[in-house]
Design a protein around this motif. Structure first.
Motif, PDB file in Angstrom:
ATOM      1  N   ALA A   1     -10.512 -19.669 -34.075  1.00 35.93           N
ATOM      2  CA  ALA A   1     -11.563 -19.046 -34.884  1.00 35.93           C
ATOM      3  C   ALA A   1     -11.374 -17.535 -34.937  1.00 35.93           C
ATOM      4  O   ALA A   1     -11.563 -16.915 -35.987  1.00 35.93           O
ATOM      5  N   TYR A   2     -10.998 -16.939 -33.802  1.00 35.49           N
ATOM      6  CA  TYR A   2     -10.723 -15.503 -33.820  1.00 35.49           C
ATOM      7  C   TYR A   2      -9.517 -15.195 -34.713  1.00 35.49           C
ATOM      8  O   TYR A   2      -9.485 -14.189 -35.401  1.00 35.49           O
ATOM      9  N   ARG A   3      -8.543 -16.077 -34.686  1.00 37.65           N
ATOM     10  CA  ARG A   3      -7.353 -15.900 -35.534  1.00 37.65           C
ATOM     11  C   ARG A   3      -7.698 -15.987 -37.012  1.00 37.65           C
ATOM     12  O   ARG A   3      -7.286 -15.136 -37.822  1.00 37.65           O
ATOM     13  N   ASP A   4      -8.460 -17.024 -37.388  1.00 36.00           N
ATOM     14  CA  ASP A   4      -8.664 -17.322 -38.805  1.00 36.00           C
ATOM     15  C   ASP A   4      -9.778 -16.513 -39.455  1.00 36.00           C
ATOM     16  O   ASP A   4      -9.672 -16.138 -40.625  1.00 36.00           O
ATOM     17  N   ALA A   5     -10.856 -16.255 -38.717  1.00 40.22           N
ATOM     18  CA  ALA A   5     -12.022 -15.616 -39.326  1.00 40.22           C
ATOM     19  C   ALA A   5     -12.237 -14.177 -38.880  1.00 40.22           C
ATOM     20  O   ALA A   5     -12.819 -13.390 -39.624  1.00 40.22           O
TER      21      ALA A   5
END
Length: 228
Positions: free
Chosen positions: A104-108
């Motif tokens: 989630a940190y990577r994508d958003a």
């Protein structure tokens, strides 16, 4: 297949949604006594946290230089010279909860921080040659840095480790953390997010002794957007 393998490619814009999915999986697969023990230890860490020592808004972070897992180094001075910096502290590369949260940190988070001119760095006390696996497995586009002597996590008041007389008991119930980290130490960080402005001042800090709870993306972005 390990929990980390199962969760390593799960896309989501919500950190907690991913963690809740991991917990649901465990509720199905784990024995009741294992679930109860896991919850009790997380609650123990929450109850025993010394919040007077934990990093908070208004603190000043001393410049540091850490090894990046793909080679080279991460220097706070270089980062804040060109923009605010977000530090995400996590346990180690094989930690299932870390592998659930990081996509989630990577994508958003990472793309939006880049648009805002802010830097993102993930930090663990695991040695670089072991820590690199999470960066490659999750294809993380931001630096992943090693704090093997736990000096940074201890300076921020987010380090915890079992007392020497507790380690034998922990070894009977779970793997040897010092061996996993590869540094001979037991120090792990509370999962923590710290937003640092260009004057080294902490503008936002959020630590969670219960590692099944992590900072959501909106809170981080709100902190960065509020900077002058």
């Amino acid at each position: 297949m390990t929990e980390s393998d199962q969760l390593s490619s799960v896309p989501s814009d919500s950190v907690q949604k991913n963690l809740d999915s991991l917990q649901t999986q465990r509720d199905i697969e784990w024995a009741p006594d294992q679930l109860a023990e896991h919850l009790a230890y997380r609650q123990k860490l929450q109850n025993e946290a010394d919040w007077s020592r934990v990093v908070k808004a208004g603190d000043v972070v001393a410049p540091f230089v850490l090894d990046e897992v793909d080679g080279g180094s991460v220097a706070l001075a270089d980062l804040v010279h060109t923009g605010p910096t977000v530090l995400i502290f996590f346990r180690f590369e094989g930690c299932p909860a870390c592998n659930a949260a990081m996509p989630a940190y990577r994508d958003a988070l990472a793309p939006e921080l880049a648009r805002l001119g802010a830097h993102l760095v993930a930090i663990s006390p695991q040695v670089p040659e072991r820590l690199v696996a999470i960066k490659r497995r999750l294809d993380l586009p931001f630096p992943v840095a090693s704090d093997p002597d736990a000096s940074l996590i201890r300076s921020l008041g987010i380090a915890f480790a079992p007392a020497p007389d507790e380690r034998e008991e922990r070894l009977r119930k779970s793997p040897d953390i010092s061996a996993i980290l590869g540094n001979g130490r037991w120090d792990l960080p509370y999962p923590t997010v710290v937003v640092i402005d260009q004057d080294y001042v902490v503008r936002f800090a959020d630590a969670h002794p219960d590692w099944m709870v992590r900072t959501e993306i909106d809170a981080i972005l709100d902190a960065v957007r509020s900077l002058p």
